[in-house]
Motif scaffolding. Structure first.
Motif, mmCIF file in Angstrom:
data_model
loop_
_atom_site.group_PDB
_atom_site.id
_atom_site.type_symbol
_atom_site.label_atom_id
_atom_site.label_comp_id
_atom_site.label_asym_id
_atom_site.label_seq_id
_atom_site.Cartn_x
_atom_site.Cartn_y
_atom_site.Cartn_z
ATOM 1 N N GLN A 169 0.812 -1.231 0.000
ATOM 2 C CA GLN A 169 0.000 0.000 0.000
ATOM 3 C C GLN A 169 0.843 1.278 0.000
ATOM 4 N N SER A 170 2.168 1.149 0.086
ATOM 5 C CA SER A 170 3.040 2.321 0.163
ATOM 6 C C SER A 170 3.426 2.825 -1.224
ATOM 7 N N GLU A 171 3.844 4.072 -1.262
ATOM 8 C CA GLU A 171 4.353 4.688 -2.489
ATOM 9 C C GLU A 171 5.873 4.517 -2.502
ATOM 10 N N TRP A 172 6.397 3.942 -3.586
ATOM 11 C CA TRP A 172 7.817 3.597 -3.621
ATOM 12 C C TRP A 172 8.615 4.356 -4.681
ATOM 13 N N GLU A 173 8.023 5.374 -5.253
ATOM 14 C CA GLU A 173 8.805 6.159 -6.204
ATOM 15 C C GLU A 173 9.917 6.895 -5.460
ATOM 16 N N ARG A 174 11.147 6.799 -5.967
ATOM 17 C CA ARG A 174 12.296 7.419 -5.324
ATOM 18 C C ARG A 174 13.159 8.142 -6.368
ATOM 19 N N ASP A 175 13.853 9.193 -5.900
ATOM 20 C CA ASP A 175 14.855 9.865 -6.722
ATOM 21 C C ASP A 175 16.156 9.088 -6.557
ATOM 22 N N LEU A 176 16.522 8.329 -7.580
ATOM 23 C CA LEU A 176 17.666 7.441 -7.478
ATOM 24 C C LEU A 176 18.980 8.107 -7.895
ATOM 25 N N ARG A 177 18.948 9.429 -8.098
ATOM 26 C CA ARG A 177 20.181 10.123 -8.475
ATOM 27 C C ARG A 177 21.079 10.316 -7.242
ATOM 28 N N ALA A 186 18.314 0.685 -6.238
ATOM 29 C CA ALA A 186 17.025 0.520 -5.564
ATOM 30 C C ALA A 186 17.164 -0.339 -4.317
ATOM 31 N N THR A 187 18.119 -1.285 -4.355
ATOM 32 C CA THR A 187 18.292 -2.174 -3.210
ATOM 33 C C THR A 187 18.728 -1.417 -1.953
ATOM 34 N N ALA A 188 19.438 -0.282 -2.132
ATOM 35 C CA ALA A 188 19.872 0.512 -0.978
ATOM 36 C C ALA A 188 18.667 1.143 -0.276
ATOM 37 N N TRP A 189 17.724 1.662 -1.066
ATOM 38 C CA TRP A 189 16.498 2.212 -0.492
ATOM 39 C C TRP A 189 15.676 1.110 0.172
ATOM 40 N N ALA A 190 15.634 -0.052 -0.471
ATOM 41 C CA ALA A 190 14.841 -1.170 0.059
ATOM 42 C C ALA A 190 15.359 -1.598 1.424
ATOM 43 N N ASP A 191 16.684 -1.651 1.560
ATOM 44 C CA ASP A 191 17.274 -2.078 2.829
ATOM 45 C C ASP A 191 16.921 -1.121 3.958
ATOM 46 N N LYS A 192 16.875 0.177 3.649
ATOM 47 C CA LYS A 192 16.535 1.177 4.665
ATOM 48 C C LYS A 192 15.069 1.082 5.097
ATOM 49 N N ALA A 193 14.222 0.547 4.206
ATOM 50 C CA ALA A 193 12.781 0.509 4.480
ATOM 51 C C ALA A 193 12.379 -0.609 5.434
ATOM 52 N N LYS A 210 16.022 -10.410 3.253
ATOM 53 C CA LYS A 210 16.331 -10.713 1.862
ATOM 54 C C LYS A 210 15.060 -10.798 1.015
ATOM 55 N N VAL A 211 14.061 -11.516 1.523
ATOM 56 C CA VAL A 211 12.845 -11.752 0.755
ATOM 57 C C VAL A 211 12.012 -10.474 0.624
ATOM 58 N N PHE A 212 11.743 -9.820 1.748
ATOM 59 C CA PHE A 212 10.903 -8.619 1.698
ATOM 60 C C PHE A 212 11.663 -7.443 1.087
ATOM 61 N N GLY A 213 12.986 -7.419 1.290
ATOM 62 C CA GLY A 213 13.786 -6.387 0.647
ATOM 63 C C GLY A 213 13.746 -6.509 -0.867
ATOM 64 N N SER A 214 13.738 -7.728 -1.366
ATOM 65 C CA SER A 214 13.656 -7.949 -2.815
ATOM 66 C C SER A 214 12.315 -7.460 -3.355
#
Length: 367
Positions: A169-177, A186-193, A210-214
């Motif tokens: 249900q979350s919004e996952w758009e990120r500025d990846l610059r 994207a994996t760096a943002w995922a790990d922080k979440a 690992k699973v939910f981060g993916s």
């Protein structure tokens, strides 16, 4: 009649009637399923340890619903595989179930008492009786410990279901610059979440991350594609496979806990580094789970030299010796031993399948 000829004759007697009742498509599924199981077993056989075959819930369900024509070919393939394990292989082998198996068998509800818990295990054990292998307990040793572990599984299931729905249900758009140029993966943002301290009682936080981060990484990559004209860098096929190990139904129910359980129990790369006299080998027909298990089946031997240590010269000598040694020579010898047996077994089953297809075609031609 030789011992091998007798085993082949027994296979023919046992499985020919079932094969004769299958369609050509079902026979193909039977053979492909068996071939997949043999390939996985051979990979584990090289480690020369007592083998515990840890079952995915789908295999238990195949035997539970044996009369279902869609499930029966896979169940029969697993039964044939068990004949190979018991009669053709020289490694002691057992079926094995974790607390998640009786938990899922009971409709994802915890047992009401230790007696109820062990009764669940006995039900699973009875369902698997056709396999002909002893069924071992993994992660529990009696009704009391199984009861407690099922409560732990249930608590984790409730927590992870809430967390999984929050992800969806979350919004996952990120500025990846990145500020210095380039791109933030994207994996760096995922790990922080993912929370650092998850209140998990049964599941290993390492594998949950690992699973939910993916899964989060996939959402970030999908939703951030094209933002600021950037194309997100994805970390590969294994990430996609990991993300598929858990799904959310339209009603918000989390599925795939058994897959995560199999991954954390049957990580061969981790087991190889441990001084164990047994191997926990995952058993599944699910393509994504099988791919994930194969990825965690890398065997690595390493050695290092610590500079400045008093025995640095001896370390260097050991390193040189290691570089010219063959650390996996024993694995290769065991592979040379099991492969001919697996090939002969597979060839005989293939013959039974061809005969069944031929018999069906002849029967159809006469009608």
């Amino acid at each position: 009649m030789t011992h091998t000829e007798r085993l082949k004759a027994e296979l023919s007697i046992e499985f020919t009637p079932d094969l004769n009742r299958m369609t050509e498509e079902q026979i193909l599924l039977f053979y492909k399923s068996l071939h997949h199981l043999l390939h996985s077993y051979i990979a584990g056989y090289q480690l020369s340890r007592k083998m515990f075959l840890v079952l995915d819930n789908s295999i238990v369900q195949d035997f539970k619903h044996l009369e279902d024509k869609r499930r029966r070919p896979r169940a029969m393939a697993y039964a044939a595989f068990c004949r190979f394990v018991a009669q053709w292989s020289d490694l002691p082998s057992y079926l094995a179930v974790s607390p998640v198996a009786p938990y899922e068998h009971g409709g994802r509800k915890p047992a009401s008492s230790p007696e109820h818990a062990i009764d669940r295990f006995i039900q699973v054990q009875t369902i698997l009786r056709y396999c002909g292998l002893p069924v071992a307990m993994i992660g529990f040793d009696d009704g009391n410990t199984l009861y407690k572990r099922m409560l732990d599984v249930h608590a984790d299931a409730n927590y992870l279901e809430v967390f999984a729905n929050q992800i969806e249900q979350s919004e996952w758009e990120r500025d990846l610059r990145a500020w210095h140029g380039g791109e933030i993966l994207a994996t760096a943002w995922a790990d922080k979440a993912i929370p650092e301290d998850m209140p998990l009682r049964y599941f290993d936080p390492f594998y949950i991350r690992k699973v939910f981060g993916s899964r989060i990484e996939g959402h970030i990559a999908d939703q951030s594609e094209g933002v600021f004209n950037y194309q997100p860098i994805r970390t590969g096929k294994i990430t996609a496979a990991l993300a598929k190990l858990n799904t959310i139904t339209k009603k918000g129910v989390l599925q795939g806990l058994g897959d995560i359980d199999l991954l954390q129990i049957c990580d061969i790369s981790r087991q190889y580094k441990q001084p164990l006299d047994y191997l926990l080998l995952g058993q599944t027909f699910d393509a994504d789970l099988a791919k994930t298990l194969r990825f965690h089946h890398h065997l690595i031997e390493s050695m290092e030299v610590v500079g400045g240590a008093p025995d640095v010269n001896r370390q260097i000598e050991n390193m040189v010796s290691f570089m010219f040694s063959s650390p996996f020579s024993e694995h290769e010898r065991r592979l040379e031993r099991i492969m001919p047996l697996a090939d002969e077994f597979s060839d005989h089953v293939a013959l039974l399948c061809r005969n069944a297809v031929k018999g069906r075609k002849n029967s159809e031609a006469t009608h």
